[in-house]
Design an enzyme around this catalytic site. Structure first.
Site, PDB file in Angstrom:
ATOM      1  N   CYS A 333       0.793  -1.235   0.000  1.00 59.50           N
ATOM      2  CA  CYS A 333       0.000   0.000   0.000  1.00 59.50           C
ATOM      3  C   CYS A 333       0.828   1.289   0.000  1.00 59.50           C
ATOM      4  CB  CYS A 333      -1.028  -0.019   1.125  1.00 59.50           C
ATOM      5  SG  CYS A 333      -0.597  -0.921   2.596  1.00 59.50           S
ATOM      6  N   ARG A 362       7.367 -11.393   5.032  1.00 57.91           N
ATOM      7  CA  ARG A 362       7.110 -11.120   6.443  1.00 57.91           C
ATOM      8  C   ARG A 362       7.842 -12.160   7.287  1.00 57.91           C
ATOM      9  NH1 ARG A 362       0.562  -9.864   6.001  1.00 57.91           N
ATOM     10  NH2 ARG A 362       0.789  -8.173   4.471  1.00 57.91           N
ATOM     11  N   GLN A 380       0.672 -11.192  -3.327  1.00 55.55           N
ATOM     12  CA  GLN A 380      -0.732 -10.840  -3.125  1.00 55.55           C
ATOM     13  C   GLN A 380      -1.344 -10.319  -4.416  1.00 55.55           C
ATOM     14  OE1 GLN A 380      -0.289  -7.914   0.071  1.00 55.55           O
ATOM     15  NE2 GLN A 380      -1.446  -9.265   1.424  1.00 55.55           N
ATOM     16  N   ASP A 382      -2.931  -7.718  -4.871  1.00 49.72           N
ATOM     17  CA  ASP A 382      -3.190  -6.511  -4.104  1.00 49.72           C
ATOM     18  C   ASP A 382      -3.758  -5.414  -5.000  1.00 49.72           C
ATOM     19  OD1 ASP A 382      -3.283  -5.130  -1.780  1.00 49.72           O
ATOM     20  OD2 ASP A 382      -1.133  -5.062  -1.432  1.00 49.72           O
ATOM     21  N   HIS A 384      -5.486  -1.132  -4.781  1.00 47.75           N
ATOM     22  CA  HIS A 384      -5.871   0.041  -4.005  1.00 47.75           C
ATOM     23  C   HIS A 384      -6.668   0.977  -4.896  1.00 47.75           C
ATOM     24  CE1 HIS A 384      -2.455  -1.601  -1.747  1.00 47.75           C
ATOM     25  NE2 HIS A 384      -3.163  -1.213  -0.705  1.00 47.75           N
ATOM     26  N   LYS A 464     -12.459  -3.142   8.129  1.00 49.71           N
ATOM     27  CA  LYS A 464     -12.376  -3.991   6.944  1.00 49.71           C
ATOM     28  C   LYS A 464     -13.488  -5.022   6.928  1.00 49.71           C
ATOM     29  CE  LYS A 464      -8.984  -7.094   9.133  1.00 49.71           C
ATOM     30  NZ  LYS A 464      -7.651  -7.716   9.025  1.00 49.71           N
ATOM     31  N   HIS A 510      -8.259  -0.414   0.371  1.00 47.44           N
ATOM     32  CA  HIS A 510      -7.346  -1.548   0.205  1.00 47.44           C
ATOM     33  C   HIS A 510      -8.211  -2.764  -0.118  1.00 47.44           C
ATOM     34  CE1 HIS A 510      -4.071   0.492   2.701  1.00 47.44           C
ATOM     35  NE2 HIS A 510      -5.160   1.198   2.988  1.00 47.44           N
TER      36      HIS A 510
END
Length: 642
Positions: A333, A362, A380, A382, A384, A464, A510
């Site tokens: 992000c 991670r 991911q 991912d 946005h 979320k 997100h």
């Protein structure tokens, strides 16, 4: 004279204090027999609890979530009682409820064995049949210490010594066994009959490796024999479907100690990965997303500005170069905000949807790693969405529709919705949190979806929606998320110019549908037991010759199918046809084309499925058209018999 208000709004008045069990009996004998506990003015209590004043009351039975929790909690005590009867020198420590069951930790001079578990489970069944009353009592702290010291229960006494001196503690007694516990519990052991002890493990006292090693016995307990049987069946199915085992059988991937938590994808596994990624790329483009790619290593100052360093610093891999500290990105992000910030944006450009197949790392604890389901390096899907506050409802609604379409294509039709709200440790104003939470709740309500609130479980920057899939054996996997963020764009300097020429901060949504590719592929493997639908299968078609006379025909057929975009392979080994079919079946190949002289002469190909279904002879054009249709429908329109 207490007046009791029941869930249906009706009231019952009593001349004196009355117990939960008495009210249940007053309502009817069936409910009296089923009663496990009660919820009085929002508090879960024993069925023996006396109600002296006006109150609301809900009766708890085994059909309720609270009832199942009580059954498991009480079964843990039942197990401890059985252990103490069989092995009097054993000391009991703690025994909480966990997902699908419970455990209890014991200190004992020798290791328990599988035979011990059988004996403990047998004694538990005997105690359950006796319907021993479970009775609550209270003791001052020091008296409780003395009580457990006299029983030589050193661990229990140690727990109590850490409790403030003026506290009054509750104990629960069932026959010859008494345990320290806040409760509540079921009325008697007769309510406990559907359980099984599952396994043994080691555990340090209070989770500290400097302390003594204890023995942990895990068990499961359910409200009915049917539920217990169903759970054990699901465990058997889960064992058969274990992605690690199937991954090895089908040569999809491996992991090794030199790269803990990192996946080595083999050709077949990478084929599945690429099919998933190409599908998601196509679908995201259709939804108006613009794909980006951002750096793997970013100066730590960006993570400090975004707030991730404070929140997730221990989980980030850090590196240094030229006296600067960098982080290997754990998420995408903040980097997407940097893409947004290149040039001043107009409100006419919003919503701006950015997507990335972002590689993240991670520092997960080694003990938490689990195949490809829990890894340190992952990608991911991912995305946005930068938008105005007014655009949040429409963008949220569009995302929910998109998510449902994608999940259905992957074979998942049952989705569970949870709204995670503000945590204690958070950024942003309460007013922004109010607006964020309302926007997501409204989006779910507008779609007519049933959802559950998870108080305090939101991200530090915003609430979320969590989208969880239920697989074919009833397991739930949390995959997709949609989060409203009023905070990070402002922290990182994102702006747009509104219709009045004023500079405003955009809202950032997100979103992810699959989450980690690695984890999602692991879920797919287990969902389908390795039998991937045609569009995802690494090898879609196995061409099998009967004799060497068909070699050239098979090679030409493979080329024709490959030219049509199919993943086809020809098995030309000098082996018996039965062996070839068996191996292709074990490799979960969706279709086998068996070629002999008859097929060459007729121009019609014998088609067989991995489930041993004969589809009969087909001409090549019909076969290709059917395969294309099955792929286009993501497996919902399989080949039919010719």
């Amino acid at each position: 004279m207490p007046s009791i208000t029941l869930p249906d709004g009706s009231q019952r008045d009593y001349p004196n204090a009355v117990s939960v069990a008495d009210v249940a009996a007053d309502i009817g004998p069936g409910l009296a027999k089923a009663t496990l506990a009660g919820v009085v003015d929002g508090t879960l209590v024993d069925s023996s609890t006396q109600i002296a004043n006006d109150a609301t009351l809900s009766i708890v039975t085994a059909k309720d979530d609270d009832g199942l929790h009580l059954i498991r909690h009480s079964t843990a005590h039942l197990m401890a009682q059985a252990v103490k009867q069989l092995y009097p020198e054993a000391q009991v420590t703690i025994g909480p409820v966990i997902e699908d069951g419970f455990y209890y930790d014991f200190s004992y001079e020798r290791p328990f064995t599988p035979e011990d578990l059988e004996a403990i489970e047998k004694r538990m069944a005997e105690l359950a049949k006796q319907a021993i009353p479970i009775v609550r009592s209270e003791l001052p702290r020091d008296a409780a210490v003395e009580f457990f010291d006299n029983l030589s229960e050193d661990y229990k006494a140690e727990i109590i010594r850490d409790i403030p001196q003026d506290e009054v503690l509750s104990l629960y007694e069932q026959g010859d066994f008494t345990d320290l516990c806040r409760g509540p519990h079921v009325p008697d052991t007769g309510k406990l009959g559907h359980f099984k002890l599952m396994k043994l493990a080691g555990a340090y006292w209070r989770g500290d490796s400097d302390n003594a090693m204890l023995q942990r016995i895990y068990g499961t307990a359910w409200a009915s024999k049917k539920d217990l049987k169903g759970y054990l069946h699901r465990l058997e199915e889960a064992e058969k479907r274990d992605h690690r085992k199937i991954g090895k059988q089908l040569d999809l991937f491996h992991l090794q100690e030199e790269a803990p938590g990192m996946v080595f994808w083999h050709p077949a596994g990478w084929s599945i990965y690429q099919s998933v990624q190409q599908y998601m790329r196509k679908r995201q483009i259709q939804q108006g997303y613009k794909e980006v790619n951002t750096p793997q290593i970013v100066d730590m100052s960006l993570w400090e500005k975004s707030g991730h360093a404070d929140k997730f610093g221990d989980d980030m891999f850090a590196v240094s170069s030229e006296e600067r500290k960098f982080a290997i990105k754990p998420m995408n992000c903040p980097c997407h905000v940097q893409v947004y910030n290149q040039g001043l944006r107009s409100y006419r450009e919003l919503p701006l949807r950015l997507a990335e197949f972002g590689s993240c790392h991670r520092n997960e604890l080694s003990g938490a790693l689990h195949g490809i389901m829990r890894v340190r390096g992952f990608v991911q899907d991912d995305g946005h969405i930068f938008c105005t506050e007014d655009q949040i409802p429409s963008e949220s609604a569009a995302f929910i529709d998109f998510l449902h379409e994608v999940y259905e294509d992957f074979g998942f039709t049952e989705v569970i919705y949870r709204l995670s709200t503000r945590p204690e440790n958070r950024v942003g104003s309460d007013a922004d949190w109010d607006k964020s939470e309302k926007a997501l709740a409204d989006a779910l309500d507008a779609k007519g979806l049933e959802w559950k609130e998870l108080p305090g479980e939101g991200a530090f920057y915003g609430p979320k929606i969590e989208f969880s899939l239920k697989d074919c054996i009833g397991r739930v996997w949390q995959c997709g998320t949609l989060q409203v963020d009023f905070s990070m764009p402002g922290r990182l300097g994102a702006e747009y110019v509104d219709a009045n020429g004023d500079r405003k901060t955009p809202i950032m949504l997100h979103r992810a549908l699959l989450g980690s590719f690695e984890r999602f592929i692991g879920i797919l493997i287990e969902q389908h037991e390795g039998k991937m639908p045609l569009w995802l299968a690494p090898n879609q078609i196995e061409i099998i010759n009967i004799t060497d006379k068909q070699l050239d025909f098979c090679k030409d057929l493979e080329k024709s199918l490959t030219d049509q975009g199919f993943r086809a392979h020809t098995d030309l080994r000098n082996e018996k046809i039965g062996l070839k079919i068996r191996e292709a079946t074990l490799n979960r190949v969706p279709y086998m084309l068996v070629i002999g002289d008859k097929e060459i002469e007729s121009g019609r190909i014998s088609v067989r499925t991995r489930d041993a279904k004969e589809l009969g002879p087909m001409d090549l054009d019909t076969l290709i058209a059917g395969l294309h249709e099955e792929i286009a429908s993501c497996g919902r329109n399989p080949l039919k018999e010719a």
